[in-house]
Design a protein around this motif. Sequence first.
Motif, PDB file in Angstrom:
ATOM      1  N   VAL A 383       0.848  -1.197   0.000  1.00  0.00           N
ATOM      2  CA  VAL A 383       0.000   0.000   0.000  1.00  0.00           C
ATOM      3  C   VAL A 383       0.881   1.243   0.000  1.00  0.00           C
ATOM      4  O   VAL A 383       1.781   1.376   0.834  1.00  0.00           O
ATOM      5  CB  VAL A 383      -0.927   0.025   1.230  1.00  0.00           C
ATOM      6  N   ILE A 384       0.621   2.144  -0.924  1.00  0.00           N
ATOM      7  CA  ILE A 384       1.310   3.433  -0.959  1.00  0.00           C
ATOM      8  C   ILE A 384       0.451   4.437  -0.213  1.00  0.00           C
ATOM      9  O   ILE A 384      -0.692   4.713  -0.596  1.00  0.00           O
ATOM     10  CB  ILE A 384       1.561   3.899  -2.406  1.00  0.00           C
ATOM     11  N   LEU A 385       0.995   4.963   0.882  1.00  0.00           N
ATOM     12  CA  LEU A 385       0.245   5.876   1.742  1.00  0.00           C
ATOM     13  C   LEU A 385       0.045   7.224   1.072  1.00  0.00           C
ATOM     14  O   LEU A 385       0.871   7.673   0.269  1.00  0.00           O
ATOM     15  CB  LEU A 385       0.980   6.056   3.066  1.00  0.00           C
ATOM     16  N   ARG A 386      -1.059   7.893   1.429  1.00  0.00           N
ATOM     17  CA  ARG A 386      -1.400   9.182   0.827  1.00  0.00           C
ATOM     18  C   ARG A 386      -1.640  10.222   1.913  1.00  0.00           C
ATOM     19  O   ARG A 386      -1.842   9.892   3.081  1.00  0.00           O
ATOM     20  CB  ARG A 386      -2.641   9.048  -0.057  1.00  0.00           C
ATOM     21  N   ASN A 387      -1.632  11.495   1.501  1.00  0.00           N
ATOM     22  CA  ASN A 387      -1.908  12.557   2.458  1.00  0.00           C
ATOM     23  C   ASN A 387      -3.410  12.767   2.585  1.00  0.00           C
ATOM     24  O   ASN A 387      -4.205  12.067   1.956  1.00  0.00           O
ATOM     25  CB  ASN A 387      -1.183  13.858   2.073  1.00  0.00           C
ATOM     26  N   SER A 388      -3.801  13.765   3.384  1.00  0.00           N
ATOM     27  CA  SER A 388      -5.222  13.987   3.642  1.00  0.00           C
ATOM     28  C   SER A 388      -5.971  14.499   2.424  1.00  0.00           C
ATOM     29  O   SER A 388      -7.200  14.503   2.392  1.00  0.00           O
ATOM     30  CB  SER A 388      -5.403  14.975   4.797  1.00  0.00           C
ATOM     31  N   TYR A 389      -5.218  14.924   1.385  1.00  0.00           N
ATOM     32  CA  TYR A 389      -5.851  15.405   0.167  1.00  0.00           C
ATOM     33  C   TYR A 389      -5.938  14.318  -0.900  1.00  0.00           C
ATOM     34  O   TYR A 389      -6.393  14.572  -2.014  1.00  0.00           O
ATOM     35  CB  TYR A 389      -5.077  16.611  -0.385  1.00  0.00           C
ATOM     36  N   VAL A 395       3.359  17.966   1.797  1.00  0.00           N
ATOM     37  CA  VAL A 395       2.698  19.267   1.899  1.00  0.00           C
ATOM     38  C   VAL A 395       3.552  20.180   2.765  1.00  0.00           C
ATOM     39  O   VAL A 395       3.894  19.830   3.890  1.00  0.00           O
ATOM     40  CB  VAL A 395       1.291  19.131   2.515  1.00  0.00           C
ATOM     41  N   LYS A 396       3.910  21.340   2.243  1.00  0.00           N
ATOM     42  CA  LYS A 396       4.712  22.288   2.996  1.00  0.00           C
ATOM     43  C   LYS A 396       3.865  23.450   3.484  1.00  0.00           C
ATOM     44  O   LYS A 396       3.071  24.000   2.737  1.00  0.00           O
ATOM     45  CB  LYS A 396       5.866  22.819   2.135  1.00  0.00           C
ATOM     46  N   GLU A 397       4.116  23.797   4.776  1.00  0.00           N
ATOM     47  CA  GLU A 397       3.400  24.883   5.425  1.00  0.00           C
ATOM     48  C   GLU A 397       1.895  24.719   5.208  1.00  0.00           C
ATOM     49  O   GLU A 397       1.351  23.652   5.387  1.00  0.00           O
ATOM     50  CB  GLU A 397       3.889  26.243   4.898  1.00  0.00           C
ATOM     51  N   ASN A 398       1.209  25.800   4.771  1.00  0.00           N
ATOM     52  CA  ASN A 398      -0.234  25.736   4.557  1.00  0.00           C
ATOM     53  C   ASN A 398      -0.594  25.729   3.082  1.00  0.00           C
ATOM     54  O   ASN A 398      -1.729  26.008   2.698  1.00  0.00           O
ATOM     55  CB  ASN A 398      -0.915  26.923   5.252  1.00  0.00           C
ATOM     56  N   LYS A 399       0.393  25.420   2.222  1.00  0.00           N
ATOM     57  CA  LYS A 399       0.163  25.473   0.790  1.00  0.00           C
ATOM     58  C   LYS A 399      -0.838  24.426   0.322  1.00  0.00           C
ATOM     59  O   LYS A 399      -1.507  24.598  -0.684  1.00  0.00           O
ATOM     60  CB  LYS A 399       1.492  25.291   0.050  1.00  0.00           C
ATOM     61  N   GLY A 400      -0.952  23.328   1.084  1.00  0.00           N
ATOM     62  CA  GLY A 400      -1.863  22.267   0.658  1.00  0.00           C
ATOM     63  C   GLY A 400      -3.296  22.740   0.560  1.00  0.00           C
ATOM     64  O   GLY A 400      -3.966  22.532  -0.458  1.00  0.00           O
ATOM     65  N   VAL A 401      -3.793  23.417   1.598  1.00  0.00           N
ATOM     66  CA  VAL A 401      -5.159  23.917   1.607  1.00  0.00           C
ATOM     67  C   VAL A 401      -5.339  25.002   0.550  1.00  0.00           C
ATOM     68  O   VAL A 401      -6.328  25.019  -0.196  1.00  0.00           O
ATOM     69  CB  VAL A 401      -5.532  24.461   3.006  1.00  0.00           C
ATOM     70  N   SER A 402      -4.390  25.917   0.471  1.00  0.00           N
ATOM     71  CA  SER A 402      -4.483  27.009  -0.499  1.00  0.00           C
ATOM     72  C   SER A 402      -4.512  26.494  -1.923  1.00  0.00           C
ATOM     73  O   SER A 402      -5.313  26.948  -2.755  1.00  0.00           O
ATOM     74  CB  SER A 402      -3.298  27.966  -0.313  1.00  0.00           C
ATOM     75  N   ASP A 403      -3.614  25.537  -2.228  1.00  0.00           N
ATOM     76  CA  ASP A 403      -3.558  24.989  -3.580  1.00  0.00           C
ATOM     77  C   ASP A 403      -4.817  24.204  -3.915  1.00  0.00           C
ATOM     78  O   ASP A 403      -5.320  24.265  -5.038  1.00  0.00           O
ATOM     79  CB  ASP A 403      -2.332  24.096  -3.732  1.00  0.00           C
ATOM     80  N   ILE A 461      -9.639  23.478   8.872  1.00  0.00           N
ATOM     81  CA  ILE A 461     -10.019  23.262   7.470  1.00  0.00           C
ATOM     82  C   ILE A 461      -9.449  21.946   6.974  1.00  0.00           C
ATOM     83  O   ILE A 461     -10.122  21.158   6.303  1.00  0.00           O
ATOM     84  CB  ILE A 461      -9.535  24.428   6.581  1.00  0.00           C
ATOM     85  N   LYS A 462      -8.186  21.684   7.322  1.00  0.00           N
ATOM     86  CA  LYS A 462      -7.555  20.422   6.940  1.00  0.00           C
ATOM     87  C   LYS A 462      -8.321  19.236   7.517  1.00  0.00           C
ATOM     88  O   LYS A 462      -8.505  18.209   6.867  1.00  0.00           O
ATOM     89  CB  LYS A 462      -6.103  20.388   7.426  1.00  0.00           C
ATOM     90  N   ARG A 463      -8.728  19.375   8.778  1.00  0.00           N
ATOM     91  CA  ARG A 463      -9.448  18.281   9.433  1.00  0.00           C
ATOM     92  C   ARG A 463     -10.774  18.010   8.739  1.00  0.00           C
ATOM     93  O   ARG A 463     -11.166  16.855   8.543  1.00  0.00           O
ATOM     94  CB  ARG A 463      -9.678  18.643  10.906  1.00  0.00           C
ATOM     95  N   ALA A 464     -11.458  19.067   8.344  1.00  0.00           N
ATOM     96  CA  ALA A 464     -12.736  18.898   7.636  1.00  0.00           C
ATOM     97  C   ALA A 464     -12.517  18.180   6.308  1.00  0.00           C
ATOM     98  O   ALA A 464     -13.301  17.312   5.917  1.00  0.00           O
ATOM     99  CB  ALA A 464     -13.397  20.255   7.418  1.00  0.00           C
ATOM    100  N   ILE A 465     -11.436  18.546   5.615  1.00  0.00           N
ATOM    101  CA  ILE A 465     -11.139  17.906   4.331  1.00  0.00           C
ATOM    102  C   ILE A 465     -10.768  16.446   4.537  1.00  0.00           C
ATOM    103  O   ILE A 465     -11.203  15.560   3.789  1.00  0.00           O
ATOM    104  CB  ILE A 465      -9.993  18.657   3.615  1.00  0.00           C
TER     105      ILE A 465
END
Length: 493
Positions: A383-389, A395-403, A461-465
Amino acid sequence: MNVKKFFFVFLAAVMGGIIGVYTFVSFYKPEKHIVEVQQQVMPAARFAGINMSGPQAGGGLDFTLAAEKSVEAVVHVMTKQNSNSSDSNYGNPFYDFFFGPRGGMPNRGPVMGSGSGVILSEDGYIVTNNHVIDGADEIEVILNDRKSFIAKLVGTDPTTDIAVLKIEQTGLTYLNFGNSDDIKVGEWVLAVGNPFNLTSTVTAGIVSAKSRSINILANKNQPMGIESFIQTDAAVNPGNSGGALVNTSGELIGINTAIASQTGSFTGYSFAVPSVIVQKVVNDIKEFGEVQRAFIGVQIVGVTSDIAKEFGLNEVEGVYVDAVTVNGGADAAGIKKGDVIISVDGVVVNTNSQLIEKISQHRPGDKIKLIVKRDGKRKHFDVILRNSYGSTEIVKENKGVSDLLGGEFVALTEKEKARLGVNYGMKIASLGEGKLKMSGIEDGFIILKANRIPIKSISDIKRAIATTDEGLFITGIYPSGQVAYYAINLEEE
């Protein structure tokens, strides 16, 4: 009967007894039995946990070496919250659990807090608990030699209750990480910290349990909380939070985090975040500015007798897969609802916390090997693990949510909160091309809730996503006071 007659009868009885004993001994020679009295055996429990191959070999139990290595590397963390933020932890279930429920209204004056921390490098990086510094306007670090420094907050991870601080100093004594996976139940450990503002306090105990979940991080306010605590009976009290749990070699194997108590004082149980989790969190925060959380993409339930009976499982083992996230790592690998995960990278897992602990040591993009039982047969999966998105990227800093959403966010000022009559919210400072704009949201919109989760920070916001497979239902308000609702589709176009 007169006295003289009674005397002669008594004398005759005594003489008869003597003659009888003499006759028995003369004619019967009883076999002699030698009874050996063995040397007193001390209870085994008195010697439990002494590692004779360790630094105390050939002697009694001695913690002095480990204590000497630890006290110089454990610091006192003092915090100050100004009046406008003094109620940030009022009603916080973690604080209520650790310190006991607090009655009345929150104090509106400055609030002073106290905890502990552990120096991790000679140039001043320090790890502590997030709840020690949460909401602090000023953080002061006091070394064992009483030197004081104002600390910078490098980053936090509420899901593990870990925070990283930095002071501008070099040549500091620090602790090396040990491997908490290697410790065993019954092994001796030391807890080092500053309980009740008493500096450099060392207590000893044994490891009582591993991979313990007590539902203090993983609660309704932090559903993504990771709990796989080391449980010990070393005395830990308020002020020990963020301090060191070390083995007899003086290696850091955990960060003391909580106690089970109705009074706020130690009653026999204390809990520490394992070093394998702490080390990964610290490295992520230092390198990327935030923790790189990896996900398998499953909803799990620990297998009990009732679960095994309900789902027709042959054995009580492993972790039951109750649901699979669409397009997640597990889904891509072929894992299905009804599978039972029994090992990760060769390590047996029988509880949710054991599985979560193993996954928490990885980053998105890492590959893990799972052994799964399906219809009574073992199957192997990579299994290849994935991020919350849902991607494998770092994901660096808060760029994940913004992008992902196409917008930059800022917290509301106290003046804006008062004018709009709200207690929290994240304002869209700038709106670019992306999902927010596609849903009809305009510049300046203030997000109050997403999927019923109050939005007070980027982390919310990240948690909701992270907790949805489909999209976000957003409730918010514009600066004009107009309330608005939007639905955002998070699936790739």
